[in-house]
Design a protein around this motif. Structure first.
Motif, PDB file in Angstrom:
ATOM      1  N   PHE A   1      13.234 -81.124  43.552  1.00  0.00           N
ATOM      2  CA  PHE A   1      12.856 -82.528  43.729  1.00  0.00           C
ATOM      3  C   PHE A   1      13.514 -83.143  44.958  1.00  0.00           C
ATOM      4  N   ALA A   2      14.755 -82.765  45.248  1.00  0.00           N
ATOM      5  CA  ALA A   2      15.485 -83.414  46.328  1.00  0.00           C
ATOM      6  C   ALA A   2      16.231 -82.386  47.175  1.00  0.00           C
TER       7      ALA A   2
ATOM      8  N   GLU B   1      14.191 -87.351  48.937  1.00  0.00           N
ATOM      9  CA  GLU B   1      13.175 -86.622  48.190  1.00  0.00           C
ATOM     10  C   GLU B   1      12.640 -85.492  49.045  1.00  0.00           C
ATOM     11  N   ASN B   2      12.358 -84.394  48.399  1.00  0.00           N
ATOM     12  CA  ASN B   2      12.013 -83.186  49.133  1.00  0.00           C
ATOM     13  C   ASN B   2      10.578 -83.234  49.638  1.00  0.00           C
ATOM     14  N   GLN B   3      10.382 -83.937  50.740  1.00  0.00           N
ATOM     15  CA  GLN B   3       9.042 -83.986  51.317  1.00  0.00           C
ATOM     16  C   GLN B   3       9.089 -83.604  52.793  1.00  0.00           C
ATOM     17  N   LEU B   4      10.113 -82.878  53.171  1.00  0.00           N
ATOM     18  CA  LEU B   4      10.250 -82.458  54.560  1.00  0.00           C
ATOM     19  C   LEU B   4       9.180 -81.427  54.888  1.00  0.00           C
ATOM     20  N   ASP B   5       8.497 -81.621  56.021  1.00  0.00           N
ATOM     21  CA  ASP B   5       7.620 -80.527  56.433  1.00  0.00           C
ATOM     22  C   ASP B   5       8.403 -79.605  57.376  1.00  0.00           C
ATOM     23  N   GLU B   6       7.785 -78.493  57.699  1.00  0.00           N
ATOM     24  CA  GLU B   6       8.527 -77.468  58.431  1.00  0.00           C
ATOM     25  C   GLU B   6       9.024 -77.952  59.782  1.00  0.00           C
TER      26      GLU B   6
ATOM     27  N   CYS C   1      19.709 -86.565  38.707  1.00  0.00           N
ATOM     28  CA  CYS C   1      19.697 -87.565  37.639  1.00  0.00           C
ATOM     29  C   CYS C   1      20.704 -88.677  37.920  1.00  0.00           C
ATOM     30  N   VAL C   2      21.862 -88.301  38.417  1.00  0.00           N
ATOM     31  CA  VAL C   2      22.872 -89.307  38.728  1.00  0.00           C
ATOM     32  C   VAL C   2      22.403 -90.205  39.869  1.00  0.00           C
ATOM     33  N   TYR C   3      21.845 -89.586  40.900  1.00  0.00           N
ATOM     34  CA  TYR C   3      21.453 -90.358  42.077  1.00  0.00           C
ATOM     35  C   TYR C   3      20.332 -91.341  41.765  1.00  0.00           C
ATOM     36  N   VAL C   4      19.310 -90.876  41.046  1.00  0.00           N
ATOM     37  CA  VAL C   4      18.183 -91.786  40.829  1.00  0.00           C
ATOM     38  C   VAL C   4      18.565 -92.941  39.891  1.00  0.00           C
ATOM     39  N   THR C   5      19.509 -92.708  38.994  1.00  0.00           N
ATOM     40  CA  THR C   5      19.879 -93.813  38.106  1.00  0.00           C
ATOM     41  C   THR C   5      20.947 -94.703  38.716  1.00  0.00           C
ATOM     42  N   ASN C   6      21.494 -94.287  39.837  1.00  0.00           N
ATOM     43  CA  ASN C   6      22.554 -95.063  40.475  1.00  0.00           C
ATOM     44  C   ASN C   6      22.018 -95.970  41.567  1.00  0.00           C
ATOM     45  N   ARG C   7      20.709 -95.867  41.828  1.00  0.00           N
ATOM     46  CA  ARG C   7      20.194 -96.422  43.066  1.00  0.00           C
ATOM     47  C   ARG C   7      20.486 -97.904  43.256  1.00  0.00           C
ATOM     48  N   GLU C   8      20.319 -98.683  42.177  1.00  0.00           N
ATOM     49  CA  GLU C   8      20.421-100.138  42.375  1.00  0.00           C
ATOM     50  C   GLU C   8      21.826-100.591  42.726  1.00  0.00           C
TER      51      GLU C   8
ATOM     52  N   GLU D   1      12.473 -91.587  51.309  1.00  0.00           N
ATOM     53  CA  GLU D   1      13.204 -92.326  50.280  1.00  0.00           C
ATOM     54  C   GLU D   1      14.593 -91.719  50.131  1.00  0.00           C
ATOM     55  N   VAL D   2      15.602 -92.521  50.428  1.00  0.00           N
ATOM     56  CA  VAL D   2      16.986 -92.034  50.342  1.00  0.00           C
ATOM     57  C   VAL D   2      17.505 -92.274  48.930  1.00  0.00           C
ATOM     58  N   LEU D   3      17.933 -91.201  48.281  1.00  0.00           N
ATOM     59  CA  LEU D   3      18.432 -91.321  46.913  1.00  0.00           C
ATOM     60  C   LEU D   3      19.927 -91.560  46.888  1.00  0.00           C
ATOM     61  N   HIS D   4      20.600 -91.045  47.907  1.00  0.00           N
ATOM     62  CA  HIS D   4      22.054 -91.093  47.856  1.00  0.00           C
ATOM     63  C   HIS D   4      22.600 -90.920  49.262  1.00  0.00           C
TER      64      HIS D   4
END
Lengths: 81, 303
Positions: B219-220, B255-260, B282-289, B238-241
């Motif tokens: 996912f990331a 988020e893992n959307q890097l292209d080559e 899990c920690v990063y996405v719930t910590n975002r705010e 989208e920066v998670l952390h």
């Protein structure tokens, strides 16, 4: 995994047995308390008697009041909980 | 197929809402991990599923029934947490015997072998156990019951490392012998990720995501490199952390959307690309705010 179907009757039976076993010491305590109460009240609560020329008689009053009171005392901890 | 489905499920206590319009589905015959921070509503949700707590609103169905006051659900499920109430006078062997009466799939042999393995005395009373031992014994009961729906609510509380490893192994082996629906809530996702198949993440009483562990592993990604160079790239994602590591160096999780192309560019810049474990995601996405713990200590931000 297949599910188990249970009947209310079965569950009630199992639960009652569980509770009876789980609280067996509590019930034993009740029995002991009542036996003690019976010993205390064995002497009777009062008596009167009299006699004529032919016979003499004596009435003893026996009452279960004390057993009842002891049962209430056994109940006290539950009422307070 | 969902053995448990909830729609807009609500549970509110007097002044707070524990579960807030939660729509989720637990799949049959799968080991699902229920993850969330303290107070996210995990225990409340599990207790509602097991029928121990009444819902305040919404829909909840377990085996097609409303679990509250359902004999079918209670006979086919077991809820294990660290405070299972056992009768005061019961010894270990009495407890095992009692469970055998209530759970038709109970495997007494397994229970006894596990009890011996964890060196628990059959004549000891569970209420006198230490925290870890108590949890271990409860977990044994949960495994041996072989209930079609087995719920472990933080089963490893107080267990030492080796007991936890043993428990995970036992859980997996027993699951392979008797495939059934198992829900495990835990904080120790990094220890559990090899056992779990699905992960349900809840936050503030709501569903964050329901993913398989494999997809969560991808996912990331984490990027470590020069802060100024990184920020030019990461601004598009989208920066998670974000974390400062050393002088001018940053660790950024996106988020893992890097292209080559981007990936190659980053590598040329000397940026390290590392995978991010599901537990960290899990920690990063719930910590975002509210940011990480570092922000609490970062005085310059508050002045």
């Amino acid at each position: 995994m297949s599910l188990t179907e249970v009947s209310t009757y079965d569950v009630v039976k199992k639960q009652s047995m569980l509770k009876f076993k789980a609280f067996s010491k509590v019930f034993t305590a009740l029995i002991i308390a009542q036996i003690i109460a019976m010993l205390f009240s064995a002497g009777g609560a009062g008596s009167f008697g009299g006699s004529t020329d032919l016979i003499s008689y004596q009435f003893y009053y026996v009452t279960g009041d004390l057993v009842f009171i002891f049962t209430l005392m056994w109940l006290l901890p539950f009422l307070m909980a | 197929m969902g053995v448990i489905t909830s729609r807009q499920l609500i549970k509110s206590y007097r002044s707070s809402i524990a579960v807030n319009q939660l729509t989720v589905q637990f799949n049959e015959g799968v080991i699902t991990g229920l993850i969330g921070r303290n107070g996210a509503g995990k225990t409340t949700l599990l207790k509602m599923i097991a029928g121990l707590v009444k819902k305040s609103g919404g829909e909840l169905s377990v085996f097609g029934d409303d679990p509250f006051n359902s004999l079918k659900v209670s006979a086919n499920s077991i809820f294990v947490n660290d405070q299972m109430p056992f009768p005061v006078e019961y010894r270990v062997r009495d407890v095992l015997k009692e469970f055998e009466r209530f759970y038709p799939n109970w495997e007494n042999d397994l229970a006894e072998r596990l009890t011996r393995h964890f060196s628990i005395d059959f004549d000891a009373q569970p209420i006198n156990f230490s925290k870890g031992k108590r949890s271990t014994f409860n977990a044994i009961v949960g495994l041996a019951a072989h209930a079609p729906l087995t719920i472990f609510d933080e089963p490893t509380t107080g267990m030492d490392y080796s007991a936890r490893q043993d428990f995970y192994r036992a859980l997996l082996k027993d699951y392979m012998d008797y495939p059934r629906t198992i829900i495990v809530s835990s904080h120790l996702l990094n220890e559990l990720e090899n056992v779990l198949e699905d992960i349900v993440l809840i936050h503030d009483g709501q569903l964050y995501f329901h993913e398989t562990v494999t997809s969560l592993k991808e996912f990331a990604v984490g990027l470590t490199g020069d802060s100024s160079e990184l920020s030019s790239v990461t601004s598009k994602y989208e920066v998670l952390h974000k974390k400062d590591v050393g002088l001018n160096q940053q660790y950024v999780v996106i988020e893992n959307q890097l292209d080559e192309k981007v990936e190659e560019y980053l590598k040329k810049m000397g940026v390290q690309i590392t995978p991010v474990s599901p537990a960290d995601v899990c920690v990063y996405v719930t910590n975002r705010e509210n940011g990480g713990i570092d922000d609490v200590f970062n005085r310059s931000k508050h002045v």
